[in-house]
Every structure is written in structure tokens, then in C-alpha cells.
Design an enzyme around this catalytic site. Sequence first.
Site, PDB file in Angstrom:
ATOM      1  N   ASP A 229       0.887  -1.166   0.000  1.00 27.78           N
ATOM      2  CA  ASP A 229       0.000   0.000   0.000  1.00 27.78           C
ATOM      3  C   ASP A 229       0.923   1.213   0.000  1.00 27.78           C
ATOM      4  OD1 ASP A 229      -2.061   1.786   0.016  1.00 27.78           O
ATOM      5  OD2 ASP A 229      -3.134   0.887   1.705  1.00 27.78           O
TER       6      ASP A 229
HETATM    7  C1  BGC Z   1      -4.877   3.521   0.064  1.00 27.62           C
HETATM    8  C2  BGC Z   1      -5.034   2.558  -1.103  1.00 27.62           C
HETATM    9  C3  BGC Z   1      -4.802   3.285  -2.398  1.00 27.62           C
HETATM   10  C4  BGC Z   1      -3.438   3.938  -2.359  1.00 27.62           C
HETATM   11  C5  BGC Z   1      -3.114   4.710  -3.609  1.00 27.62           C
HETATM   12  C6  BGC Z   1      -3.580   4.292  -0.003  1.00 27.62           C
HETATM   13  O1  BGC Z   1      -3.549   5.292   0.950  1.00 27.62           O
HETATM   14  O2  BGC Z   1      -4.943   2.806   1.275  1.00 27.62           O
HETATM   15  O3  BGC Z   1      -6.312   1.985  -1.090  1.00 27.62           O
HETATM   16  O4  BGC Z   1      -4.916   2.407  -3.460  1.00 27.62           O
HETATM   17  O5  BGC Z   1      -3.373   4.840  -1.272  1.00 27.62           O
HETATM   18  O6  BGC Z   1      -3.893   5.847  -3.673  1.00 27.62           O
END
Ligand code: BGC
Length: 761
Positions: A229
Site C-alpha cells: 500500500d
Molecule cells: C490507500 C489505497 C490506495 C493507495 C493509492 C492508499 O492510501 O490505502 O487503497 O490504493 O493509497 O492511492
Amino acid sequence: MNTNIQSIIASMTLEEKAALCTGASPWTTTPVERLGVPEMTVSDGPHGVRRVADVNDWLAGSLPATCFPTASCMASTWDVDLIHALGQALAEECIALKVDVVLGPGTNMKRTPLGGRNFEYYSEDPYLAGQMAASFITGVQSKGVGTSLKHFAANNQEFQRMTISAEIDERSLREIYLPAFETAVKKAKPWTVMCAYNKINGTYGSENHRLLVDILKGEWGFEGFVVSDWGAVHERVTSLKAGVDLEMPGPRERRARSVVEAVRSGALDESVLNEAVHRILGIVFKAAETSKGGSFDTIAHHVLARRIAAEGMVLLKNNGILPLKGQQHIAVIGRAAKEAHFQGGGSSHINPTQVDNPYVELQKLAGNAELTYAEGYPADTAFDQSLIDAAVNNARSTDVALLYLALPVSKESEGYDRPDLDLTSQQVALIKAVTSVQPKTVVILNNGAPVVMSEWINDTTAVLEAWMMGQAGGGAIADVLYGKVNPSGKLAETFPIKLADTPAHINFPGGNGQVRYGEGIFIGYRYYDAKEAPVQFPFGYGMSYTTFAYKNPKVSAASFKDVDGLTVSVDVTNTGKVAGKEVVQVYVHEHKSRLVRPPKELKGFAKVELQPGETKTVTVALDFRAFAYYHPAYQQWITEDGEFDILIGASVNDIRCTQTVTLQSTQDLPSLLNRESTLRDWMEDPRGKRVLEPLFEQFTAQMRATFDAHKDEVGSSGMETMNFMMELPLRDIFYFQEAGLLMPPEDLVDGLLTQVHGQTK
Ligand code: BGC
């Protein structure tokens, strides 16, 4: 293009390999131009494509894309084909917007309705969530675009979301928090899986070798790559060893350097790096096979978004006012009627291609009826009596009042949890005031997760849960209100009466770096059902403008082997006057199990469309896993000989037919008996029972006699003594009789254990 991955890896320098395992920008992978390795672009996800205009600029706005309904609404359709179609449309938009992988679906469990990102997740039930995620993935990937199944695993809250440790026992992990991922991985083969920010039992999602390597890549056979993530990696070399192939976002030159240094110093085996490179290259080349660019059909996708929204909306209450028909004067109250609330905040936020205005869409279907509007409440949580007074004046002399109530934007978002399950105090006061002058009041809700209603629901005539309904939701509300679409959505999560009733209430959100999943496997309906606790609306519930009868339930065999599974069928008839769709749900209940099980577990469902008077036979297949539970001592899914009820129903609390079947387990599980095992353990273990039974009468009779003789002192009768003995380790029972034994109790138990472990089933 050279896609011979092995030879490319052999030609890559250490620096190039390390760089490939870290993004080049927040949204792109690192290309290796001299070897023909292209860059790959990823974008959020999950209910639309958030393609930023400039991949190097975090704050650059995103390009217009269709905002589909969020996952709460998608799951409430219970329609796997529709979610597949949504996936295909998303893929078409990815292709047009030059996106190789969309960052979704999100398939974490809704452990508590307070979870800030619940609107992005499907359900409190792992079976339903797994089916939805799998359909989404196969839909997207059928067009040559990748997905990222997220957030693996146990990312169930926003409080301390980057650091909290979810403390979960093994059985709950396996039965509740992992299966939706497992189904999606095995059934749909997502190109990538995104690891979670949080820790699981003390180890970060990005450093969790057991989850990423042993379970995901090993047990489940995941062939794609794991992406972190955004910002979830703490120490790059540790995360690489634990199975995170690609770190995002980039660039992170120091991280790449640390990988190079670790290989040079011998701290990291180059084969680990090579495997990550291999996995990433496999997907990068696969993505490159789909050429990107062009445009997508914005109108067709808007129409699809409207269809999905209408199918996912759940009619919670209807005292006959809906569908609307012939009302001449309609009070439309609530700012959500003119400003659609159709998505949540955070990384999933889409720049929509167009947005339906609910009021305008309503007017289109209302024909000549007069619509009068009042704002009703402010955009935030402030209180403004004058808005209520104006709404009351508006509602008083109309034929019906439609109250469009959206939770304020600040109440639901990625990044923080909800403080409560309430509408704003102004909205509650508004319902009270309007319903006191207008007996025919319909409440339409826009929210991503349950709100509590007990304070006001009895005053209303009808309630429609319209969710965060996507950009075309305004039209979908009108479709349902006017019966252009007969509602068929069913809740994918329980609506509680009050927050304190919810399963995780006393264990949420944790503190001191930990949140204990004390409710174990009893989340969602599994909990309310076991507690026999009342709920506002149960899992699987939703009303229709028609009625359905269930008849003629059948099972393929009354007695069956676990590996063969079972087929269940039932005839469903539309007994009303309009066409409609019913979601038939199949739950299982094991009569007697060695470890406690929830009273009902969803194991299959089917959605069927029926014309008035029409009957169709609905068939659902149940496999081994439908009957198994995870036994932590065996470290595997097990079945037990015995009876199961197959419960066929319209919701978890509305079971229409029950069939009882007998399962024969084909598993030859080793005996778990050991020196600590109690008499009960011995007698419940088939091998133990066989070995012990010849001795049983003799020593229990002796023991009973001893206790009966001292009944007055110990206050126990012989029968109670039996109960008392059942909980004693065998060795301790033998101690009571040591004088008469030919060998020490331990040796006697060891001898019996040798006999037990030498037997097969
Ligand atoms: C979120 C993800 C997301 C990623 C990219 C993160 O903060 O938890 O779900 O895909 O950011 O934006």
C-alpha cells in the site's frame, strides 16, 4: 519485444533489478529501456478510475471517469454478472485513460459499521465478499487490464491505520478475514495484491512473510506480484524478504540502494530479488499486450452505473406508498435531492464524467406532478431551525414528502473512522418535524454504511437505502421510487438498532498500538444470530414491489461425502403482480461440532428474475468448504461426520425451507489426544474411544462408588461425578485409583496414546 523473462533478468544489473522493485513515480513502475521493459501505470480504484493527469504530481487532478456506485452498493446487488460487467466497463476506461492496473477491489471485512472505509468494502460476510471481488477481477481482467486486490489483510479500521496491530486468533483469520481474498485469488487470479498498512499479530502487512509468502503465494498459488500500500513499507529489504515485490509510491532511490547493498553484503539472497523481478516483469509484459488509448463510451457507462445503482439500492421499509403513482404534489426535501452525495472521500474519489441531479431525474419520471423543494438541512453538522420550518411548510399540504438525506461528507472517508452511526441531529429533527405534518413520508438515504434508525423509522412510511450510489444514482433513485426498477437489493451487512449492539463494540478501536478481535469468528450476522439479538434490518434483507414463494426444496443427496459436496435447489415463484428479482440465500448450520460454530453461515446464493406468476428452479452448489471449518490444532479446514441443516431463505432471519443432510467426512485426521487430554476428549475422539472403552466401565464404576460413599462430604451424586470426571485429564483419573494400578498413571496414559496414534480412522 523481448518477453523472455529469464534472459532479461540475466541481463539486468543489480541496480536495475532493485529499481524495478520500486516505483518510478507515485503511479508508475520503473522501465528498463535498454532491455525493452516498459513502464506500467496504476490508478485507484475501486469504483472508478482515478487517473491523475500527471503521474509525477500527487496533487494533479484526475481525468474524468465514470463514478460507479461504491462497494456497499455493488455488494447489495448480489449480482455477480452485473459486477462482472462493471469490471469490464472499468477496464475499458483504464484502456482509454492509459492505465494498466486498477487499484481494487477492496475486499476487507466490515468488522464494525464504524470503519471509515466501509463504503469501499463489500460485506461482513467473507463468502459474499469473495464472490463479488472475484467477479470484479474477472470482469476487469477479461479485457487485458490488471487489478490489485486490497488491502491484504485485516485492514478493518482507520484508527491508527498505518501502525495498529490487529490481534486475531488463527481460526478467525482463516474463517473471516482471509477467505474473501482466498476466493478472489484462487478463482480470479488478480494480477497484483496490495498488502495492508496495519500489523497483523504484531507484524506489518508489508513484513508478513507468513501472509504474503506462505499463505498467499504458497498455499493459494498466487502468481502475480505483491505491491505495498502507498507508504506501507518500513524497511525495504525486510519487506522484500517477506514477499512485497513492488514498493509504492516511488521514486525512493535510497530504498533501491539499500537493496543493492544488502545483496552485496550478503544480507539479502539475490534469488529473493530475482523472484520479485520475475513476478513484476510477468505482469508488466502482460499489461503491455493490451494497447492503450482511445476513448470510452461515457453514455453507455453512465447507463450501466444507473443500472447497478438501482439494483443495489435496498428498500428497507414500505407501507404501500411505493412505487409512487399519480401523486400530484410532491414535497422534495433535503439538499441531497439537488446535490447528489454519491461517493466517499480519499483515494477512491473519482472525477465523474457527469452527475445525475436527483431532483431533475425525479421530475422526469413525475410527469405533470408539481415538485416543491426545501433544503432541509445544512451541508455540515450545524443546526438551523429555519430550514426545518421551511421544510415543514413545504410538506404540509402535499400528497407525499420525499426526504433525501445524505450523511455529511465529513462523516465518512478514508483516513478516519466514523464516531457514531447517527444521522445529524438536524436530519433527525427534520424527519420528526416533517412526519408530524405529513403522514406519507419517504426517507431516501445516501451513506456508505449503516445508520441507526430506531429514533425515527416508525414515523416514516418508507425508507430506501440508496448508498453512495455513483454518478448516476440520482436517476436510479427515481427509477426505484417510480417502480421503473423493482428494487431487488439486499443488505450485505447488518443494520444494528444501536451502536452498542455491534459485535466489536467493546474491542474497537483498540489502543496502545493494538486492537483485539475479541469477538473472534462472530462478526456481523454470525454474532446477532448467536446472541439471538434483535437488529434493525438483518443481513440479506431487502423488500420488493412483488412477493416470492419458495417451494419444493431439494438436495442432491440426503447423505453425502464432504468431497462430493451437495447441490441444493428450490422453486421460486413470483406471487405478485409485477416482474421482480429475488436473491435466494443458502446458509448451513452444523448440528453438533467440536468447536463452536455460528448458527448460520452463508455458503451460496443466486439472483433470479421472475415475471408475475412465473416459477424458476434455483440451484446452488455447495462444496467441501461449505461444510468445513478451520481447526487451529489441525492447522487445516476440517469436516466432521454429522448432520447439517441446509437453510434456504430470503435473508438470514427469513428462512423459508430447511433440509437436513448427513455428511461423511473423508478426512483421516490424526488424533489430537495427548497427556493433557480429558476423559471427554478421549470419549469424543473415535480412536481414543475405541482404545479406552474396554477400560471405561471398570474405572468409572470404581470412581462412582468412591464418590457415592463420600456423597455427604462432597455433596455429589454419582451422576454428577461423571460430569466431574469428564473434565479431568485421564492421568488424573488414574491417580485416584493409583493403588490398584499395575503401572504409574503416566505410563498407562502413554501406553494408551501409543495405541491411539497407531490406528487409522
Ligand atoms: C490507500 C489505497 C490506495 C493507495 C493509492 C492508499 O492510501 O490505502 O487503497 O490504493 O493509497 O492511492
